[in-house]
Every structure is written in structure tokens, then in C-alpha cells.
Design a protein around this motif. Structure first.
Motif, PDB file in Angstrom:
ATOM      1  N   ASP A  67      42.737  53.911  45.435  1.00 25.59           N
ATOM      2  CA  ASP A  67      42.152  55.562  45.091  1.00 25.59           C
ATOM      3  C   ASP A  67      43.369  56.409  45.275  1.00 25.59           C
ATOM      4  N   ARG A  68      43.957  56.027  46.182  1.00 29.51           N
ATOM      5  CA  ARG A  68      45.278  56.842  46.576  1.00 29.51           C
ATOM      6  C   ARG A  68      46.385  57.111  45.167  1.00 29.51           C
ATOM      7  N   ILE A  69      46.650  55.492  44.872  1.00 29.14           N
ATOM      8  CA  ILE A  69      47.430  55.360  43.774  1.00 29.14           C
ATOM      9  C   ILE A  69      47.027  56.310  42.459  1.00 29.14           C
ATOM     10  N   VAL A  70      45.768  56.436  42.157  1.00 27.53           N
ATOM     11  CA  VAL A  70      44.993  57.103  41.047  1.00 27.53           C
ATOM     12  C   VAL A  70      45.096  58.651  41.265  1.00 27.53           C
ATOM     13  N   ALA A  71      44.709  58.793  42.836  1.00 27.26           N
ATOM     14  CA  ALA A  71      44.403  60.384  42.991  1.00 27.26           C
ATOM     15  C   ALA A  71      45.739  60.997  42.899  1.00 27.26           C
ATOM     16  N   GLU A  72      46.866  60.283  43.085  1.00 26.81           N
ATOM     17  CA  GLU A  72      48.079  60.993  43.570  1.00 26.81           C
ATOM     18  C   GLU A  72      48.974  60.889  42.250  1.00 26.81           C
ATOM     19  N   GLY A  73      48.260  60.502  41.081  1.00 27.03           N
ATOM     20  CA  GLY A  73      49.061  60.726  39.728  1.00 27.03           C
ATOM     21  C   GLY A  73      49.753  59.437  39.150  1.00 27.03           C
ATOM     22  N   HIS A  74      49.615  58.396  39.958  1.00 30.42           N
ATOM     23  CA  HIS A  74      50.536  57.099  39.479  1.00 30.42           C
ATOM     24  C   HIS A  74      49.562  56.402  38.620  1.00 30.42           C
ATOM     25  N   LEU A  75      50.326  55.484  38.383  1.00 31.89           N
ATOM     26  CA  LEU A  75      49.241  54.466  37.422  1.00 31.89           C
ATOM     27  C   LEU A  75      49.072  52.956  37.921  1.00 31.89           C
ATOM     28  N   ILE A  76      48.171  52.455  37.967  1.00 32.21           N
ATOM     29  CA  ILE A  76      47.789  51.015  38.408  1.00 32.21           C
ATOM     30  C   ILE A  76      47.998  50.179  37.109  1.00 32.21           C
ATOM     31  N   GLY A  77      49.069  49.151  37.284  1.00 31.68           N
ATOM     32  CA  GLY A  77      49.484  48.170  36.134  1.00 31.68           C
ATOM     33  C   GLY A  77      48.985  47.033  36.747  1.00 31.68           C
ATOM     34  N   SER A  78      48.808  46.115  35.916  1.00 37.16           N
ATOM     35  CA  SER A  78      48.264  44.534  36.371  1.00 37.16           C
ATOM     36  C   SER A  78      49.499  43.532  36.320  1.00 37.16           C
ATOM     37  N   HIS A  79      49.585  42.936  37.280  1.00 35.95           N
ATOM     38  CA  HIS A  79      50.768  42.057  37.616  1.00 35.95           C
ATOM     39  C   HIS A  79      50.300  40.620  37.808  1.00 35.95           C
ATOM     40  N   SER A  80      49.130  40.305  37.088  1.00 39.12           N
ATOM     41  CA  SER A  80      48.510  38.959  37.232  1.00 39.12           C
ATOM     42  C   SER A  80      47.274  38.897  38.431  1.00 39.12           C
ATOM     43  N   TYR A  81      46.614  37.987  38.504  1.00 39.00           N
ATOM     44  CA  TYR A  81      45.601  37.889  39.478  1.00 39.00           C
ATOM     45  C   TYR A  81      46.521  36.727  40.736  1.00 39.00           C
ATOM     46  N   TRP A  82      47.156  35.735  39.889  1.00 37.61           N
ATOM     47  CA  TRP A  82      47.845  34.896  40.925  1.00 37.61           C
ATOM     48  C   TRP A  82      49.427  34.832  41.296  1.00 37.61           C
ATOM     49  N   HIS A  83      49.846  35.826  40.414  1.00 40.19           N
ATOM     50  CA  HIS A  83      51.413  35.640  40.243  1.00 40.19           C
ATOM     51  C   HIS A  83      52.160  34.475  40.345  1.00 40.19           C
ATOM     52  N   ARG A  84      51.738  33.916  39.141  1.00 41.80           N
ATOM     53  CA  ARG A  84      52.188  32.436  38.471  1.00 41.80           C
ATOM     54  C   ARG A  84      53.082  32.841  37.302  1.00 41.80           C
ATOM     55  N   ARG A  85      53.997  32.176  37.172  1.00 40.74           N
ATOM     56  CA  ARG A  85      54.751  32.296  35.626  1.00 40.74           C
ATOM     57  C   ARG A  85      53.799  31.884  34.502  1.00 40.74           C
ATOM     58  N   MET A  86      53.758  32.605  33.519  1.00 43.51           N
ATOM     59  CA  MET A  86      52.753  32.389  32.264  1.00 43.51           C
ATOM     60  C   MET A  86      53.443  31.807  31.502  1.00 43.51           C
ATOM     61  N   ASP A  87      54.862  31.373  31.481  1.00 40.21           N
ATOM     62  CA  ASP A  87      55.330  30.502  30.650  1.00 40.21           C
ATOM     63  C   ASP A  87      55.330  29.232  30.897  1.00 40.21           C
ATOM     64  N   GLU A  88      54.851  28.784  32.156  1.00 36.15           N
ATOM     65  CA  GLU A  88      54.564  27.282  32.486  1.00 36.15           C
ATOM     66  C   GLU A  88      53.302  27.028  32.797  1.00 36.15           C
ATOM     67  N   GLU A  89      53.314  25.852  33.189  1.00 35.74           N
ATOM     68  CA  GLU A  89      51.879  25.416  33.450  1.00 35.74           C
ATOM     69  C   GLU A  89      51.245  25.976  34.690  1.00 35.74           C
ATOM     70  N   PRO A  90      49.977  26.185  34.935  1.00 35.67           N
ATOM     71  CA  PRO A  90      48.854  25.789  33.925  1.00 35.67           C
ATOM     72  C   PRO A  90      48.633  26.567  32.929  1.00 35.67           C
ATOM     73  N   TYR A  91      49.388  27.617  32.525  1.00 41.68           N
ATOM     74  CA  TYR A  91      49.038  28.238  31.486  1.00 41.68           C
ATOM     75  C   TYR A  91      49.431  27.897  29.955  1.00 41.68           C
ATOM     76  N   ARG A  92      50.632  27.568  29.922  1.00 47.28           N
ATOM     77  CA  ARG A  92      51.332  27.277  28.810  1.00 47.28           C
ATOM     78  C   ARG A  92      50.680  26.717  27.568  1.00 47.28           C
ATOM     79  N   ASP A  93      49.812  25.641  27.838  1.00 47.30           N
ATOM     80  CA  ASP A  93      49.256  24.769  26.903  1.00 47.30           C
ATOM     81  C   ASP A  93      47.805  25.293  26.865  1.00 47.30           C
ATOM     82  N   ARG A  94      47.150  26.358  27.596  1.00 43.01           N
ATOM     83  CA  ARG A  94      45.723  26.293  27.828  1.00 43.01           C
ATOM     84  C   ARG A  94      45.589  27.705  27.140  1.00 43.01           C
TER      85      ARG A  94
END
Ligand SMILES: [Zn+2]
Length: 291
Positions: A124-151
Motif C-alpha cells: 500500500d505504501r509503495i502505491v500511495a507514495e507514488g512508486h510503481l510495483i513491478g513484477s519480478h516473478s513469483y519464484w525468482h528462477r531464471r526463465m531461460d532455463e528449466e523448468p520454464y524453457r521447454d514448457r
């Protein structure tokens, strides 16, 4: 390059959807998305994304081809809903700097998946104070490797999960505009991530200025370990030499310990063009994509 056709159609569609979203959310978020403003001149000028880039956004090499006019945007990754995040907000607030906080969903929930005690207060503070929320994924795993790469679909599912959690914690729908891939790893062999972002009308948001703040956490004796002064000096040097850009910082205790000194050093830095000044990621995007 015929394969770009459907992507541009998809981009146009997501722009239209984005416009509707902006209108619907306008009362709640005054300064949010600039999609059309940024991308229309870009599409007009270039017709298609620059080589090596299939979704609009900030890439590490951008400083070589864009003039960021000494503007510096602060981005903060890997927050936990704890006192360090609160401290980052306090420090930025005192200086009137607006940042983007790239949030990892799994950091904001307990073992049972329930939001941590301070999760709502701090988002709430991030939004109310004029910053933006960005997404940094849910698990913080590399997305160019398994288990993502071939799925196909695995990346989109994780983006959905992260965004749904942010909405759940806030208690309303927050339209996420920027995605920062863990480790900055954005180009999967089949471009699943880029495709997913394009479909959502979201921008990839890597950085152009690496603070190396994470190297302060290395054990003494590790040759790659950096002390606070080195981290500050390197970050400022890069920002001066590259005439501004997007700074990558983390919400780590070591980083918070030097954040005020780092911001002071950046604010006072100068190069042939003049003095560096704090700006926003939106503004950096505008500078990159203006014809
Ligand atoms: Zn990260």
C-alpha cells in the motif's frame, strides 16, 4: 521478417486493452501507464522492434544507443515485507524520488501461502507514495532455463500467479506495467517470456547501470567482494559515463546501509552534459522510444 506481423497485431491489441485498463483505473492511479504515448511514436519511427528485441522495454545495452539526458531511474529488486523495505520507502520519500519496486511474490507469503504480516501495509505504501510495483516473478528462477524453457505456458502461469498475489494483498486489481526477469535473463530460446509480455501489454525492464550491491554480501576474502565505497563509486561512474539510465539496486540490508550515501553521490555527480538528476522508469522509456 514476416513473423513479426502477428506480434505487431498482438501488440496493437494489447495497447487497446491497455487503454481500457488505464481508463478504468484512472481514478485510483493518476500517473500510471504511458503505453500509447511511448509506443506510438516508436512504432511509427521504427515499424518494428530494434534487432534483438521483440518486446518494448529497457535492455542492458540501451545506454549505447539511447541518450537518457542525465536522467537516472531507481529500481529496487528482491524486497521482503520487512523493515528494509520500509526504510527504502522512508529514504526515497525524504528525497522525493519515485522508484519501481520489483516484487517477488513468494517473498510476500508464509509457508502456507498467506500474505506476511506487513505485506499489505508495505505494498500500500509503495502505491500511495507514488512508486510503481513491478513484477519480478513469483519464484525468482531464471526463465531461460528449466523448468520454464521447454514448457510453453509455464512463464505466463507464473506471471499470472505473481500478479494475482499482488492484487490479493492490495485488495484490488493493480495493473502491472513492468516485468524484470530474475537475473535479467529475458531471451529464452523460444522467446516465451517476450511473447507473454507482449500479449499482456507489459514492458521488459532490465537495467542499464549495475550497482553490484549484491557483491557487498560476499564473504570477506572473496575477490569479488566489494566494500560500500567501491559500490557507490562504480555506480556513480557508470551513471556519469552513460549519461543516466536505470539503476539496479536490491532491498538488502547492506544496500539500505549505503542507500542515502549512494543517492547523495548520484545527485551531485556531473559530466560534460551537466548534473545527473533523478527521474522515473516511465521517463527513461519515453526517452528511449521517442522518435
Ligand atoms: Zn532479483
Amino acid at each position: 521478417m514476416g513473423f513479426l506481423g502477428p506480434r505487431l497485431v498482438a501488440a496493437s491489441l494489447s495497447l487497446l486493452i491497455g487503454l481500457g485498463l488505464i481508463a478504468a483505473e484512472e481514478s485510483r492511479y493518476a500517473p500510471l501507464p504511458l503505453r500509447l504515448e511511448i509506443l506510438k511514436p516508436w512504432e511509427k519511427a521504427r515499424g518494428r522492434p530494434p534487432p534483438g528485441e521483440i518486446v518494448a522495454g529497457i535492455y542492458e545495452r540501451d545506454w549505447r544507443r539511447s541518450d537518457f539526458q542525465n536522467k537516472v531511474a531507481i529500481t529496487i529488486d528482491d524486497s521482503l515485507p520487512n523493515r528494509y523495505l520500509a526504510q527504502a520507502l522512508d529514504i526515497l520519500g525524504r528525497r522525493g524520488i519515485k522508484a519501481v519496486f520489483f516484487i517477488i511474490g513468494s517473498n510476500f507469503v508464509d509457508a502456507e501461502g498467506k500474505p506476511m504480516p506487513r505485506a499489505k501495509e508495505l505494498l500500500d505504501r509503495i502505491v500511495a507514495e507514488g512508486h510503481l510495483i513491478g513484477s519480478h516473478s513469483y519464484w525468482h528462477r531464471r526463465m531461460d532455463e528449466e523448468p520454464y524453457r521447454d514448457r510453453p505456458g509455464a512463464i505466463a502461469a507464473e506471471l499470472d500467479r505473481n500478479e494475482a498475489l499482488v492484487d490479493k494483498i492490495l485488495g484490488y486489481h493493480y495493473p502491472i506495467l513492468y516485468f524484470r526477469p530474475p537475473n535479467g535473463a529475458h531471451s529464452t530460446p523460444r522467446y516465451e517470456l517476450d511473447r507473454a509480455l507482449l500479449k499482456r501489454g507489459q514492458y521488459l525492464a532490465d537495467w542499464t547501470i549495475t550497482s553490484f550491491d549484491w557483491n557487498m554480501r560476499l564473504k570477506p576474502g572473496n575477490p569479488e567482494r566489494l566494500g560500500p565505497s567501491k559500490v557507490i563509486a562504480r555506480t556513480v561512474k557508470q551513471a556519469r559515463e552513460e549519461s543516466g539510465g536505470v539503476v539496479l539496486l536490491h532491498c538488502f540490508p547492506d544496500t539500505l546501509a549505503i542507500l542515502e550515501r549512494l543517492l547523495d553521490a548520484l545527485a551531485g555527480a556531473r559530466n560534460a552534459k551537466g548534473v545527473l538528476e533523478f527521474s522515473t522508469l516511465d521517463e527513461i522509456m519515453r526517452l528511449k522510444y521517442s522518435p
